[in-house]
Design an enzyme around this catalytic site. Sequence first.
Site, PDB file in Angstrom:
ATOM      1  N   CYS A 241      35.512 -15.078  20.533  1.00  0.00           N
ATOM      2  CA  CYS A 241      36.310 -16.184  20.009  1.00  0.00           C
ATOM      3  C   CYS A 241      36.435 -16.086  18.496  1.00  0.00           C
ATOM      4  O   CYS A 241      35.444 -15.851  17.831  1.00  0.00           O
ATOM      5  CB  CYS A 241      35.646 -17.511  20.385  1.00  0.00           C
ATOM      6  SG  CYS A 241      36.408 -18.960  19.669  1.00  0.00           S
ATOM      7  N   PRO A 242      37.584 -16.232  17.887  1.00  0.00           N
ATOM      8  CA  PRO A 242      38.858 -16.651  18.482  1.00  0.00           C
ATOM      9  C   PRO A 242      39.786 -15.485  18.817  1.00  0.00           C
ATOM     10  O   PRO A 242      40.950 -15.715  19.133  1.00  0.00           O
ATOM     11  CB  PRO A 242      39.470 -17.463  17.349  1.00  0.00           C
ATOM     12  CG  PRO A 242      39.084 -16.696  16.116  1.00  0.00           C
ATOM     13  CD  PRO A 242      37.700 -16.145  16.413  1.00  0.00           C
TER      14      PRO A 242
END
Lengths: 81, 192
Positions: free
Chosen positions: A18-19
């Site tokens: 993430c991200p």
Amino acid sequence: MSSQFDITETLDVKGASCPMPVVKTKSAIDELAEGEVLEVVATDSGSMSDIEGWADSTGGVELLDQVEDGDVFKHYVRKTE
Amino acid sequence: MSTDTPDASTDETPSRAELAARVEELEEELADVSAEVGDDNKKMSIISTKGTLDMAYPPLILASTAAAFGYEVTVFHTFWGLDILHEERSKDLKLSSVGNPNMPVPNVVGALPGMDRMTTKMMEKKIEDNETASIEELIETSLDMGVEFQACQMTIELMDYDEDNFYDGVTTGVGAATAIQDMAEADIQLLV
């Protein structure tokens, strides 16, 4: 499993967390034409919820399928406009 | 009918022309409102004030993700948040070993010389092992996605930084008024 649609491009984000899976999916979708399908291959388990949420709130994309295949999570996104 | 109140009837019953004018006026207003509501340019405004390694991540992760969601994002960096945009300093952000009860060492130990360096190294190793994006990578990605990074002019001068110290594409020469304007127009406002 992917017989209902033809995959135009495959985005490999294995290892990325993430991200990046969502961010790179968005960039890859931008490169496609309407109707084309992007396959996203990730190892981030959060990508299941993240890409679903992203596809849900983003115009012009449709999440066709999400498949858990061992340690790998596959996502199929169609560009709709 | 009294002659000294010639307008009495028009006061109560507006003329056709007046009504038409009023309808037109309201239609224009409605068009303006719909244009505003229907504005599909969703906006997010983040104020980034911290320059420790752990606090540099949230604004960048949220900014790049919001950009992927189609938001127009501005991140206003002020005080230690400026270090995130500082090309050299952003590669050397530190983690404090005191003030965080979740740290593996008690505060009295964390306060010893060299402890910040040690906890920073530990964190950097974890980031590398997990293939979490680096600060630099997140900034470059966010810039590619159209995120606007703003460096507060007052704190640039306060910290004695130079505009050339920042990543290419960072906006300088902005102040609190710009941040307020962005926040006022934004759908999401965050202070990190």
